[in-house]
Write a protein that holds these residues in place. Structure first.
Motif, PDB file in Angstrom:
ATOM      1  N   ASP A  84     -14.008 -63.549  -2.296  1.00  0.00           N
ATOM      2  CA  ASP A  84     -13.271 -64.804  -2.219  1.00  0.00           C
ATOM      3  C   ASP A  84     -11.757 -64.615  -2.113  1.00  0.00           C
ATOM      4  O   ASP A  84     -11.026 -65.593  -1.949  1.00  0.00           O
ATOM      5  CB  ASP A  84     -13.582 -65.679  -3.434  1.00  0.00           C
ATOM      6  CG  ASP A  84     -15.019 -66.170  -3.440  1.00  0.00           C
ATOM      7  OD1 ASP A  84     -15.630 -66.256  -2.349  1.00  0.00           O
ATOM      8  OD2 ASP A  84     -15.549 -66.460  -4.531  1.00  0.00           O
ATOM      9  N   TRP A  85     -11.262 -63.398  -2.186  1.00  0.00           N
ATOM     10  CA  TRP A  85      -9.818 -63.156  -2.090  1.00  0.00           C
ATOM     11  C   TRP A  85      -9.397 -63.118  -0.612  1.00  0.00           C
ATOM     12  O   TRP A  85      -8.911 -62.114  -0.106  1.00  0.00           O
ATOM     13  CB  TRP A  85      -9.453 -61.851  -2.784  1.00  0.00           C
ATOM     14  CG  TRP A  85      -9.606 -61.916  -4.281  1.00  0.00           C
ATOM     15  CD1 TRP A  85      -9.866 -63.021  -5.036  1.00  0.00           C
ATOM     16  CD2 TRP A  85      -9.524 -60.823  -5.193  1.00  0.00           C
ATOM     17  NE1 TRP A  85      -9.946 -62.693  -6.371  1.00  0.00           N
ATOM     18  CE2 TRP A  85      -9.741 -61.355  -6.503  1.00  0.00           C
ATOM     19  CE3 TRP A  85      -9.285 -59.462  -5.046  1.00  0.00           C
ATOM     20  CZ2 TRP A  85      -9.727 -60.548  -7.640  1.00  0.00           C
ATOM     21  CZ3 TRP A  85      -9.268 -58.657  -6.179  1.00  0.00           C
ATOM     22  CH2 TRP A  85      -9.484 -59.197  -7.462  1.00  0.00           C
TER      23      TRP A  85
ATOM     24  N   SER B 155      -3.197 -66.671  -1.940  1.00  0.00           N
ATOM     25  CA  SER B 155      -3.256 -67.796  -2.874  1.00  0.00           C
ATOM     26  C   SER B 155      -4.527 -67.784  -3.706  1.00  0.00           C
ATOM     27  O   SER B 155      -4.627 -68.496  -4.706  1.00  0.00           O
ATOM     28  CB  SER B 155      -3.156 -69.125  -2.119  1.00  0.00           C
ATOM     29  OG  SER B 155      -4.320 -69.369  -1.356  1.00  0.00           O
ATOM     30  N   THR B 156      -5.518 -66.958  -3.303  1.00  0.00           N
ATOM     31  CA  THR B 156      -6.789 -66.893  -4.029  1.00  0.00           C
ATOM     32  C   THR B 156      -6.826 -65.735  -5.015  1.00  0.00           C
ATOM     33  O   THR B 156      -7.769 -65.626  -5.796  1.00  0.00           O
ATOM     34  CB  THR B 156      -7.968 -66.760  -3.046  1.00  0.00           C
ATOM     35  OG1 THR B 156      -7.826 -65.551  -2.289  1.00  0.00           O
ATOM     36  CG2 THR B 156      -8.024 -67.938  -2.087  1.00  0.00           C
TER      37      THR B 156
ATOM     38  N   ASP C   9      -5.024 -59.073  -0.362  1.00  0.00           N
ATOM     39  CA  ASP C   9      -5.998 -60.060   0.099  1.00  0.00           C
ATOM     40  C   ASP C   9      -6.570 -59.635   1.444  1.00  0.00           C
ATOM     41  O   ASP C   9      -6.047 -58.741   2.124  1.00  0.00           O
ATOM     42  CB  ASP C   9      -5.361 -61.450   0.177  1.00  0.00           C
ATOM     43  CG  ASP C   9      -4.240 -61.533   1.190  1.00  0.00           C
ATOM     44  OD1 ASP C   9      -4.524 -61.811   2.366  1.00  0.00           O
ATOM     45  OD2 ASP C   9      -3.065 -61.304   0.805  1.00  0.00           O
TER      46      ASP C   9
ATOM     47  N   ASN D 242      -5.567 -68.945   6.359  1.00  0.00           N
ATOM     48  CA  ASN D 242      -5.416 -67.742   5.548  1.00  0.00           C
ATOM     49  C   ASN D 242      -4.332 -66.807   6.072  1.00  0.00           C
ATOM     50  O   ASN D 242      -3.955 -65.849   5.394  1.00  0.00           O
ATOM     51  CB  ASN D 242      -6.744 -66.984   5.479  1.00  0.00           C
ATOM     52  CG  ASN D 242      -7.780 -67.737   4.669  1.00  0.00           C
ATOM     53  OD1 ASN D 242      -7.432 -68.488   3.764  1.00  0.00           O
ATOM     54  ND2 ASN D 242      -9.047 -67.557   5.007  1.00  0.00           N
TER      55      ASN D 242
ATOM     56  N   ARG E 232      -7.878 -76.047   4.310  1.00  0.00           N
ATOM     57  CA  ARG E 232      -8.297 -75.355   3.097  1.00  0.00           C
ATOM     58  C   ARG E 232      -7.287 -75.502   1.970  1.00  0.00           C
ATOM     59  O   ARG E 232      -7.460 -74.950   0.902  1.00  0.00           O
ATOM     60  CB  ARG E 232      -8.514 -73.873   3.385  1.00  0.00           C
ATOM     61  CG  ARG E 232      -9.662 -73.613   4.354  1.00  0.00           C
ATOM     62  CD  ARG E 232     -10.064 -72.160   4.310  1.00  0.00           C
ATOM     63  NE  ARG E 232     -10.605 -71.819   2.993  1.00  0.00           N
ATOM     64  CZ  ARG E 232     -10.294 -70.720   2.324  1.00  0.00           C
ATOM     65  NH1 ARG E 232      -9.429 -69.877   2.800  1.00  0.00           N
ATOM     66  NH2 ARG E 232     -10.842 -70.476   1.146  1.00  0.00           N
TER      67      ARG E 232
END
Length: 514
Positions: A180-181, A185-186, A198, A232, A241
């Motif tokens: 999920d990275w 921001s995750t 990331d 992303n 997102r």
């Protein structure tokens, strides 16, 4: 410098080895290598390889999509064949993760890319890792088939209707303890502090980090990357997102700086008009691309992207490696929308057909498979030619059959998930999440279950339909294709590819020559 091969920490591969010793000594790797060897698989007989992955494309999905495609063509459907079902060799792959009976896409795709099964939720690293713990990745990184192709001097590409940072495409080029990275921001604060990278950043830094690992190799980077996931890579406020990346990092701009001869495209028109040479990077939506059923004209189809990639990759006389994912099969299934999943499967079959027609079967190995299945079921004794999305009508009958509760029922259903929805002509499967899970039986007498917006009932109400745990099919054509036959561990797919193309041998030779 911190290594991005493992997501954080220092470099973890022995510099003298193309495939690290711990990867070669891993039991999964050894078993797969030995099994493929006993099958008499020829080495280095293929120049190119294309791996098609239908995300979530279990056998029931293939069967139902075959029937639907045939019925759309005016047949009863059952006798029809999808393009890849005509391939001469077929086998079964066991999909479980090291720590999970029913797997996820990260662990399964990592197995196909590295020859080593790993844990649920991680990729590019072996099972001696703790999900979400950067430090645990130290010394456990794995080399992927795409990386081997790069070292060997082949062109490389990836195509997906999902975000390019999503688990399946990311497992070809990235190494992460947490799927999920996808952007910075995750990442949790502790991961950032530990120097974790990331997945989007790993994509942009791919050439540099592989070149650091193998400085004697001539690494030119991923040649073609087409799919979704724009948010992303850009600090886009109010994107689909969320807010995009932290700060003002523009990874698309950074990619262009790193690839001065490269081209960035953002819609179908610019994709088709892109210059025929130089690296190509395409992001066609903030998040996942649209489902094929509601794809706008401005967005390329999976077939469009596949052909665009091949037109460039075939120019390398040394060959190429291409991964193509039909990513939204999985998403439609999670939403409980069989019509959407089958439509995505049919589009994947079109892309496969286009690839077969474009490539030379004498030197190209093409494999079509799935990372895992879903809980889609097919039953109820419908008569031959009954609409696959329709209600069950028994042989010799004209009206829908009634269950013991006096209600009609459909041929297709799900074991678990959000359950019944009736959105009529709606083609976006994701609208299913606008309502809570439904329970119990529903009277379908006046419902058009063949409409694209119909979502099948589910036995167990859950927040989303889950993956299935049974084997998936593997279809292959071209040099070395026979090695997919039989029932094998999913990690053996890496070894089929490695043997047919001689990736490790070619990579080692390339390093020795320089």
């Amino acid at each position: 410098m911190l290594s991005l091969l493992s997501g954080c920490g220092t470099d973890s591969f022995p510099p003298a080895s193309v495939i690290p010793e711990h990867q070669q000594n891993n039991p999964w790797y050894r078993q797969g290598r030995d099994e493929i060897g006993t099958r008499g698989a020829p080495t280095g007989v293929a120049k190119n390889v294309v791996l098609f992955v239908g995300d979530g494309m279990g056998i029931s999905t293939v069967t139902a999509a075959r029937i639907l495609a045939g019925q759309r063509a005016g047949m009863s459907g059952e006798e029809h064949q999808l393009s890849f079902e005509r391939f001469p060799f077929t086998g079964l792959a066991k999909t479980y993760n090291v720590d999970a009976q029913t797997p996820d896409s990260a662990g399964t795709m990592s197995a196909m890319m590295t020859g080593v099964k790993t844990d649920f939720g991680v990729f590019g690293i072996d099972e001696d890792v703790r999900r979400g713990d950067c430090g645990s990745a130290e010394g456990n990184g794995l080399v992927t088939a795409l990386e081997l192709a790069e070292i060997a001097g082949k062109s490389t590409g990836l195509v997906s209707t999902a975000r390019l940072t999503h688990a399946t495409p990311a497992a070809t080029y990235a190494h992460s303890v947490e799927r999920d990275w996808e952007d910075d921001s995750t990442l949790p604060a502790e991961a950032l502090a530990a120097g974790c990278s990331d997945i989007a950043r790993q994509f942009v830094d791919f050439r540099q980090r592989l070149a650091r690992r193998y400085p004697e190799a001539r690494i030119d980077g991923i040649d073609i990357a087409l799919g979704g996931g724009r948010a992303n890579f850009l600090p886009v406020e109010g994107s689909e997102r969320g807010s995009g990346r932290r700060g003002d990092a523009d990874l698309v701009g950074l990619w262009l700086e790193e690839n001065p001869d490269g081209h960035y495209v953002s819609d179908r028109e610019t994709l088709l008009a892109a210059p025929p040479t130089g690296p190509l990077f395409g992001l066609f939506s903030d998040s996942h691309m649209n489902y094929e059923g509601d794809r706008p004209d401005a967005q390329p189809s999976l077939t469009d992207m596949t052909l665009a990639a091949l037109e460039r990759l075939v120019k390398n006389t040394n060959g190429f490696f291409l991964m193509v994912e039909g990513g939204r099969i999985d998403h439609a299934h999670h939403a409980g929308n069989a019509a959407g999943a089958l439509g995505e499967t049919i589009e994947l079959a079109r892309a496969v057909k286009a690839a077969v027609e474009r490539l030379d079967p004498a030197n190209t190995l093409i494999i079509v498979t799935a990372d895992h299945s879903h809980t889609l079921t097919m039953g109820g004794y419908p008569r031959r030619g009954n609409p696959i999305l329709g209600k069950v009508v028994l042989p010799g009958e004209e009206q829908p059959a009634l269950a013991e509760d006096g209600l009609p029922y459909t041929t297709l259903g799900y074991r678990d998930g959000l359950g019944f929805r009736n959105f009529g002509g709606e083609t976006n499967s994701d609208v299913a999440y606008e309502q809570p899970p439904s329970t119990g039986r529903v009277d379908l007498t006046d419902v058009d279950t063949t409409a694209p917006g119909f979502h099948q009932t589910a036995l167990v109400p859950t927040e989303a339909e889950t993956h299935g745990g049974e084997d998936v099919a593997v279809y292959a054509i071209g040099p070395g294709a026979a090695a997919v036959s039989g029932v094998q561990e999913q990690s053996n797919i890496f070894h089929v590819v490695n043997a047919a193309v001689g990736l490790d041998i070619a990579a080692s030779a390339a390093l020795a020559d320089r």
